[in-house]
Motif scaffolding. Structure first.
Motif, PDB file in Angstrom:
ATOM      1  N   UNK A   1       0.804  -1.225   0.000  1.00 38.20           N
ATOM      2  CA  UNK A   1       0.000   0.000   0.000  1.00 38.20           C
ATOM      3  C   UNK A   1       0.832   1.269   0.000  1.00 38.20           C
ATOM      4  N   UNK A   2       2.088   1.180   0.434  1.00 29.99           N
ATOM      5  CA  UNK A   2       2.906   2.372   0.597  1.00 29.99           C
ATOM      6  C   UNK A   2       4.068   2.502  -0.383  1.00 29.99           C
ATOM      7  N   UNK A   3       4.368   1.457  -1.154  1.00 34.32           N
ATOM      8  CA  UNK A   3       5.518   1.462  -2.062  1.00 34.32           C
ATOM      9  C   UNK A   3       5.108   0.947  -3.438  1.00 34.32           C
TER      10      UNK A   3
ATOM     11  N   UNK B   1       7.436   6.181  -2.506  1.00 33.59           N
ATOM     12  CA  UNK B   1       7.056   5.826  -1.142  1.00 33.59           C
ATOM     13  C   UNK B   1       6.128   6.902  -0.598  1.00 33.59           C
ATOM     14  N   UNK B   2       5.002   6.480  -0.045  1.00 33.84           N
ATOM     15  CA  UNK B   2       4.051   7.418   0.538  1.00 33.84           C
ATOM     16  C   UNK B   2       2.912   6.665   1.188  1.00 33.84           C
ATOM     17  N   UNK B   3       2.328   7.241   2.201  1.00 28.50           N
ATOM     18  CA  UNK B   3       1.260   6.582   2.946  1.00 28.50           C
ATOM     19  C   UNK B   3       0.042   6.339   2.051  1.00 28.50           C
ATOM     20  N   UNK B   4      -0.320   5.065   1.870  1.00 31.58           N
ATOM     21  CA  UNK B   4      -1.480   4.688   1.086  1.00 31.58           C
ATOM     22  C   UNK B   4      -1.342   4.937  -0.404  1.00 31.58           C
ATOM     23  N   UNK B   5      -0.133   5.081  -0.883  1.00 31.84           N
ATOM     24  CA  UNK B   5       0.117   5.415  -2.283  1.00 31.84           C
ATOM     25  C   UNK B   5      -0.421   4.356  -3.245  1.00 31.84           C
ATOM     26  N   UNK B   6      -0.268   3.077  -2.902  1.00 36.25           N
ATOM     27  CA  UNK B   6      -0.712   2.004  -3.778  1.00 36.25           C
ATOM     28  C   UNK B   6      -2.082   1.441  -3.440  1.00 36.25           C
ATOM     29  N   UNK B   7      -2.749   2.021  -2.448  1.00 37.72           N
ATOM     30  CA  UNK B   7      -4.044   1.500  -2.008  1.00 37.72           C
ATOM     31  C   UNK B   7      -5.087   1.641  -3.109  1.00 37.72           C
ATOM     32  N   UNK B   8      -5.724   0.521  -3.455  1.00 35.85           N
ATOM     33  CA  UNK B   8      -6.758   0.425  -4.486  1.00 35.85           C
ATOM     34  C   UNK B   8      -6.277   0.941  -5.841  1.00 35.85           C
ATOM     35  N   UNK B   9      -5.003   0.736  -6.150  1.00 36.13           N
ATOM     36  CA  UNK B   9      -4.445   1.107  -7.446  1.00 36.13           C
ATOM     37  C   UNK B   9      -4.105  -0.147  -8.224  1.00 36.13           C
TER      38      UNK B   9
ATOM     39  N   UNK C   1       0.534  12.688  -2.597  1.00 36.68           N
ATOM     40  CA  UNK C   1       0.690  11.604  -1.631  1.00 36.68           C
ATOM     41  C   UNK C   1       2.142  11.150  -1.472  1.00 36.68           C
ATOM     42  N   UNK C   2       3.032  11.635  -2.320  1.00 35.78           N
ATOM     43  CA  UNK C   2       4.433  11.204  -2.269  1.00 35.78           C
ATOM     44  C   UNK C   2       5.150  11.769  -1.050  1.00 35.78           C
ATOM     45  N   UNK C   3       5.952  10.921  -0.395  1.00 33.77           N
ATOM     46  CA  UNK C   3       6.814  11.427   0.657  1.00 33.77           C
ATOM     47  C   UNK C   3       8.285  11.260   0.264  1.00 33.77           C
ATOM     48  N   UNK C   4       8.611  10.187  -0.496  1.00 32.37           N
ATOM     49  CA  UNK C   4       9.971   9.953  -0.965  1.00 32.37           C
ATOM     50  C   UNK C   4       9.933   9.264  -2.313  1.00 32.37           C
TER      51      UNK C   4
END
Length: 61
Positions: free
Chosen positions: A9-11, A24-32, A42-45
């Motif tokens: 979900x995050x990577x 990398x980001x919180x919930x970045x890959x969620x439901x994708x 949504x990106x953090x790194x």
């Protein structure tokens, strides 16, 4: 940025201007799904592996 592979979900692995980058980001890959685009808010790194002579290099280039 277009999703290539979702690790969790995050990577995710994405394509940006024909370069593969790890996002990398919180919930970045969620439901994708692969082929969908990522919202940059949504990106953090992110990281991109450098290329030498068209080949991805390891720790020492």
């Amino acid at each position: 940025m277009k999703i290539i592979k979702i690790f969790n979900n995050n990577v995710v692995l994405a394509d940006q201007n024909s370069h593969q980058i790890v996002l990398i980001g919180k919930g970045l890959g969620f439901q994708k799904k692969p082929g969908m685009t990522i919202q940059s808010e949504k990106l953090s790194k992110f990281t991109r592996q450098p290329k030498v002579n068209g080949l991805a290099c390891s720790m020492t280039c």
